[in-house]
Design an enzyme around this catalytic site. Structure first.
Site, PDB file in Angstrom:
ATOM      1  N   LYS A  48      88.861 -75.967 -35.543  1.00 29.42           N
ATOM      2  CA  LYS A  48      88.206 -76.689 -34.419  1.00 29.42           C
ATOM      3  C   LYS A  48      86.732 -76.997 -34.347  1.00 29.42           C
ATOM      4  CE  LYS A  48      92.086 -76.045 -31.598  1.00 29.42           C
ATOM      5  NZ  LYS A  48      92.703 -77.219 -31.186  1.00 29.42           N
TER       6      LYS A  48
HETATM    7  N1  PMP Z   1      95.892 -71.831 -34.809  1.00 25.93           N
HETATM    8  C1  PMP Z   1      94.467 -71.408 -33.961  1.00 25.93           C
HETATM    9  C2  PMP Z   1      94.294 -70.172 -34.288  1.00 25.93           C
HETATM   10  C3  PMP Z   1      94.342 -72.246 -32.990  1.00 25.93           C
HETATM   11  O1  PMP Z   1      93.386 -71.701 -31.895  1.00 25.93           O
HETATM   12  C4  PMP Z   1      94.806 -73.672 -32.522  1.00 25.93           C
HETATM   13  C5  PMP Z   1      94.318 -74.253 -31.570  1.00 25.93           C
HETATM   14  N2  PMP Z   1      94.770 -74.215 -30.220  1.00 25.93           N
HETATM   15  C6  PMP Z   1      95.914 -74.078 -33.284  1.00 25.93           C
HETATM   16  C7  PMP Z   1      96.360 -72.999 -34.611  1.00 25.93           C
HETATM   17  C8  PMP Z   1      96.669 -75.403 -33.426  1.00 25.93           C
HETATM   18  O2  PMP Z   1      95.849 -76.443 -33.654  1.00 25.93           O
HETATM   19  P1  PMP Z   1      95.754 -77.677 -32.706  1.00 25.93           P
HETATM   20  O3  PMP Z   1      95.447 -77.250 -31.364  1.00 25.93           O
HETATM   21  O4  PMP Z   1      94.998 -78.596 -33.578  1.00 25.93           O
HETATM   22  O5  PMP Z   1      97.529 -78.079 -32.521  1.00 25.93           O
END
Ligand code: PMP
Length: 344
Positions: A48
């Site tokens: 992120k």
């Molecule tokens: N793994 C974790 C620990 C996350 O916080 C997130 C984001 N919500 C994701 C995977 C998934 O990534 P994305 O939001 O880019 O789909």
């Protein structure tokens, strides 16, 4: 690579260009080569960081943000930490509405990074005024000079990965990647990365990871929103109870659903076999790799990249706590007997 042999101007310069690490033992019985892209290596310990830096930088370029303004977001924790980190470094305030599913470690870290945190109930519908979406929207309307990041519905979330994660993977594998396995929450990671990779080579298979209790897989297959798919589950950040526009379903070939329990054990197994201390969704991605392999998705010529979204240190009171695992019913008697700590 020489990137750390000079002095960086600030913490933000360390975002991205995360390492790829070959998985040697956990996949030894599978056909193909398996490589993790370890996003826990970012300075904010998750993927992120990329979207926080990218979206805030774009807002600055458009003249929307000036120092002293406020960044607002809904987050399961990781996006919040990254936004708080970027905000501190660039001189913004940060307000975060988080799900009550987020671990206490995560919430404390957000506070340590200077964010104001609102903890909202996890299992209410998205249009409930107590949901973190509605709380964030309200705070945005009540706070002057604020920007709502809105990661689930922000195209820049996809663009961040199209600009960074995709090109990195292409370069790091010399264009030899055959399969991408990635978790989907907002969908930004998988969609942006996949879009770039498919432009380079449309034959690359994009394999999504969803949670039991989430709507994404069914929606991908049928185009219908089936509320019967939705029920509470433990994994934070994976899957969804709504359809995010930050997910481009067209670039994803298929989804596989994984369970809370199998994912938790896989996260621990990654640490114990490869020495990589990764988060809960990394366990979910690894579990999906195993399920895809079982279904015959890979052969000896496959070069499979699995994105590990964050670092294990975020889950000390969850997946890496024996007490938590026991409370969830994830330990059977045999595993308990194998406890590695002896109290003298
Ligand atoms: N793994 C974790 C620990 C996350 O916080 C997130 C984001 N919500 C994701 C995977 C998934 O990534 P994305 O939001 O880019 O789909």
């Amino acid at each position: 690579m020489k990137r750390h042999l000079s002095i960086h101007q600030n913490i933000l310069e360390l975002i991205g260009e995360t390492p790829m690490i070959k998985l040697n033992k956990i996949t030894q019985d599978l056909d193909g080569e398996f490589i993790a892209k370890f996003e826990g290596y970012n300075p904010g310990h998750s993927t992120k960081d990329r979207i926080a830096l990218y979206i805030i930088s774009q807002a600055e370029k458009q003249g929307i943000l000036k120092p002293g303004d406020t960044i607002i977001e809904t987050t399961s924790g990781n996006t919040g930490f990254s936004l708080a980190m970027v905000s501190i470094s660039k001189g913004y305030n940060c307000i975060l509405a988080v799900s009550s599913k987020s671990s206490n470690d995560k919430i404390d870290m957000l506070k340590a990074m200077g964010a104001k945190v609102y903890v909202c109930p996890a299992h209410v519908s998205a249009d409930d005024p107590r949901s973190y979406y509605q709380v964030a929207k309200r705070l945005h309307s009540e706070t002057a000079n604020s920007v709502y990041i809105n990661q689930y519905f922000n195209q820049l979330n996809i663009d961040a990965h199209y600009q960074t994660t995709g090109p990195e993977i292409w370069k790091q594998t010399n264009g030899e990647i055959t399969h991408l396995v990635a978790a989907s929450g907002t969908g930004g990671t998988i969609s942006g990365t996949a879009k770039y990779l498919k432009e380079k080579n449309p034959n690359i298979k994009i394999l999504g990871v969803d949670a039991f209790g989430s709507i994404l897989k069914k929606f991908h297959e049928t185009g219908e929103f089936d509320a019967n798919e939705i029920y509470p589950y433990r994994i934070e950040g994976l899957g969804k109870n709504l359809i995010p526009t930050a997910t481009d379903f067209d670039v994803i070939d298929k989804f596989e659903k994984v369970s809370d329990e199998a994912s938790a054990h896989r996260a621990r197994e990654i640490a114990l076999t490869e020495g990589i201390f990764a988060g809960y969704t990394s366990g979910a991605v690894m579990q999906a790799v195993m399920q895809y392999a079982e279904k015959g998705e890979f052969d000896k010529n496959s070069k499979v990249i699995a994105i590990f979204p964050d670092h294990g240190s975020r889950y000390m009171s969850k997946v890496y706590s024996d007490d938590w695992m026991r409370e969830q019913g994830f330990f059977d008697a045999v595993k308990q007997e194998q406890a590695a700590v002896e109290f003298i």
